[in-house]
Design a protein around this motif. Structure first.
Motif, PDB file in Angstrom:
ATOM      1  N   ASP A 105     -20.087  65.417   8.642  1.00  8.50           N
ATOM      2  CA  ASP A 105     -19.897  67.127   8.578  1.00  8.50           C
ATOM      3  C   ASP A 105     -19.389  67.523  10.381  1.00  8.50           C
ATOM      4  N   ILE A 106     -18.210  66.780  10.981  1.00  7.75           N
ATOM      5  CA  ILE A 106     -18.452  66.936  12.288  1.00  7.75           C
ATOM      6  C   ILE A 106     -17.566  67.992  12.802  1.00  7.75           C
ATOM      7  N   SER A 107     -18.190  69.505  13.994  1.00  8.06           N
ATOM      8  CA  SER A 107     -17.035  70.243  13.895  1.00  8.06           C
ATOM      9  C   SER A 107     -16.881  70.405  15.289  1.00  8.06           C
ATOM     10  N   PRO A 108     -16.122  69.731  16.041  1.00  9.50           N
ATOM     11  CA  PRO A 108     -15.879  69.667  16.955  1.00  9.50           C
ATOM     12  C   PRO A 108     -16.044  70.849  17.611  1.00  9.50           C
ATOM     13  N   GLU A 109     -16.633  70.471  19.285  1.00 13.31           N
ATOM     14  CA  GLU A 109     -16.550  71.831  19.906  1.00 13.31           C
ATOM     15  C   GLU A 109     -16.616  71.333  21.912  1.00 13.31           C
ATOM     16  N   ILE A 110     -16.568  72.241  22.032  1.00 15.13           N
ATOM     17  CA  ILE A 110     -16.150  71.881  23.431  1.00 15.13           C
ATOM     18  C   ILE A 110     -18.034  72.766  24.560  1.00 15.13           C
ATOM     19  N   HIS A 111     -18.196  71.511  25.237  1.00 12.84           N
ATOM     20  CA  HIS A 111     -19.343  71.792  25.909  1.00 12.84           C
ATOM     21  C   HIS A 111     -19.511  72.355  26.900  1.00 12.84           C
TER      22      HIS A 111
END
Length: 118
Positions: A105-111
């Motif tokens: 379960d990966i939720s891509p986010e910008i750092h």
């Protein structure tokens, strides 16, 4: 002269009796020494057997308690293995679900520190 020869005969007989008594005394002394030696040997053997018996009793007590310790340790080890196995079976499924959910379960986010290049 006959009285002289009788005196000599009496002296020889007295000397012979003294030798006989001396021989008899030596025999009695040897017999007593032999008997004392046998008694001492018997006493030593008795003492040795008594001490060996005491040693074996102490050895049995010590080894017996070591045997008890090893059986107790083995019992504790078996119990610990049983507890670990049951804990493993109880928690295996939930742990696998958590692990798979974390990986899959990966939720891509910008750092938050990312600055786009302009």
């Amino acid at each position: 002269m006959t009285s002289q020869s009788q005196g000599i005969q009496q002296l020889l007989q007295a000397e012979k009796r003294a030798k006989d008594k001396l021989e008899e005394a030596k025999k009695r002394k040897g017999k007593r020494l032999k008997q004392a030696k046998e008694e001492a040997t018997a006493e030593i053997d008795h003492y040795r057997l008594q001490r060996e018996k005491e040693f074996r009793n102490k050895e049995t007590n010590v080894m017996g308690s070591q045997g008890n310790l090893s059986s107790k340790i083995e019992e504790q080890t078996t119990e610990a293995i049983r507890n670990l196995t049951s804990s493993y079976h109880r928690n295996m499924e939930s742990m696998m679900k958590k692990l798979l959910s974390t990986i899959c379960d990966i939720s891509p986010e910008i750092h938050p520190n990312f600055r786009p290049a302009v």
